[in-house]
Scaffold this motif. Sequence first.
Motif, PDB file in Angstrom:
ATOM      1  N   THR A  42     -22.138 -17.624  16.905  1.00  0.00           N
ATOM      2  CA  THR A  42     -21.116 -17.884  15.893  1.00  0.00           C
ATOM      3  C   THR A  42     -20.693 -16.575  15.232  1.00  0.00           C
ATOM      4  O   THR A  42     -21.386 -15.552  15.352  1.00  0.00           O
ATOM      5  CB  THR A  42     -21.639 -18.834  14.807  1.00  0.00           C
ATOM      6  N   ALA A  43     -19.581 -16.627  14.517  1.00  0.00           N
ATOM      7  CA  ALA A  43     -19.106 -15.430  13.819  1.00  0.00           C
ATOM      8  C   ALA A  43     -20.138 -14.969  12.793  1.00  0.00           C
ATOM      9  O   ALA A  43     -20.403 -13.767  12.653  1.00  0.00           O
ATOM     10  CB  ALA A  43     -17.766 -15.717  13.140  1.00  0.00           C
ATOM     11  N   SER A 184      -9.177 -15.356   8.972  1.00  0.00           N
ATOM     12  CA  SER A 184      -9.875 -16.070  10.027  1.00  0.00           C
ATOM     13  C   SER A 184     -10.805 -15.092  10.740  1.00  0.00           C
ATOM     14  O   SER A 184     -10.370 -14.015  11.171  1.00  0.00           O
ATOM     15  CB  SER A 184      -8.873 -16.651  11.032  1.00  0.00           C
ATOM     16  N   THR A 186     -13.503 -15.057  13.898  1.00  0.00           N
ATOM     17  CA  THR A 186     -13.997 -15.837  15.026  1.00  0.00           C
ATOM     18  C   THR A 186     -14.616 -14.917  16.073  1.00  0.00           C
ATOM     19  O   THR A 186     -14.453 -13.687  16.022  1.00  0.00           O
ATOM     20  CB  THR A 186     -12.861 -16.636  15.685  1.00  0.00           C
ATOM     21  N   GLY A 188     -14.181 -13.971  19.766  1.00  0.00           N
ATOM     22  CA  GLY A 188     -13.131 -14.099  20.775  1.00  0.00           C
ATOM     23  C   GLY A 188     -13.595 -13.746  22.167  1.00  0.00           C
ATOM     24  O   GLY A 188     -12.954 -12.945  22.857  1.00  0.00           O
TER      25      GLY A 188
END
Length: 396
Positions: A42-43, A184, A186, A188
Amino acid sequence: MAAQRKASRYVVPVAVAGIAAATIGLVPALAASGDPDLPDITAQQLIEKIAASDTQTLSGTFKISTDLGLPAFDGLLGGIAGGAAGGEGSADPSAQLTKLVSGTHTLKVAADGPERQKLTLLDGEEQYSLIHDGDEVWAYDSRSNTVFHEKGGDESGPAPEKELPASPKELADEVLKAAGDTTSITVGGTANVAGRDAYRLVVEPKQQGSTVDSITIAVDAATGTPLKFTLDSTSGGKPVLDAGFTKVDFGKPAASEFDFTVPKGAKVTEGDQVEKEFGADRGGEHGKAPEDLEKAFGDLGLGGLGGADANGPEIIGEGWTAIAAFDSGAPAPKTEDAPKEAQGFLDALGDKVSGKFGSGTVFKTKIVNALMTDDGKVYVGAVTPQALVDAANAAK
């Protein structure tokens, strides 16, 4: 120690590129064989991984390309910085490292903890080296056979330290909290950088009006060390900042890597001599505006140039669309009054605008834009020119 803080003015590019590489980047997907297959993350976990990284030593080679959307200005900036640092042919880092703000460059870097770093800028057969070893900084320009030397001696006492998060998880929580509704963050996918498997952390503004499209950081999957960073603008085209490791080794560099001997016949300039001859006079009669600009950029997080205090600029908006506004205290400079060699550059850089605020000039790049009104008001931010005009109109 205080001496190290003084030296750090010149070794920031070394420390950043050599230890974290978090402010430079490279176009993703260097691997010809495809992206690596890595476990899901996860981020927040990836940010924790970066925070927990204890990388202290490395050596390697990387390329950096910068495209600010500006007219060619290598010679112009070099001349300005060179004059401020002691003239052309100076090995002073403030004169030499302006080369990195445009074009494509190859650098070699080595780091051995916070005490020792070395950066070498390669330019054909010529090269420029910057070495931090303990409380000393040495710089050498082979083209002019000149040496810059500064030895620590700042007795101003220890700088106040900010309270840091107690753990990587706390730091990740703070980063995500600070991002809030404006950003945001994330993961990628993955990439291969300099032969190493990496995750791609993607940061994107949610707000309209920012000039930043996205920031992508490739993080070494094994060590958590950032290996590359790509900054893309909403204007499209080449990345604003496009650089990163093409070769990296996390082993301890040989101690001899940081040795320096003044070459035969080289002219040596001491740092305190440059400060004495040029430092006190740089601000001159109009010294207030550079100070305000420094505060403005710091509040916007654009380059770490400093933060505003109670007398600093007004911050309009928040997040990626924040604008710093202040009064320069002087009418806007006229292009025709600028040095002849700078007039074409300024004409290409600025657009005349008008509105309820009156008239002025927007000085634009692909990321940071600044509006200077004819009566000396300044609005600056990583926002579109129209957003600056709107802010100026609203202030009336």
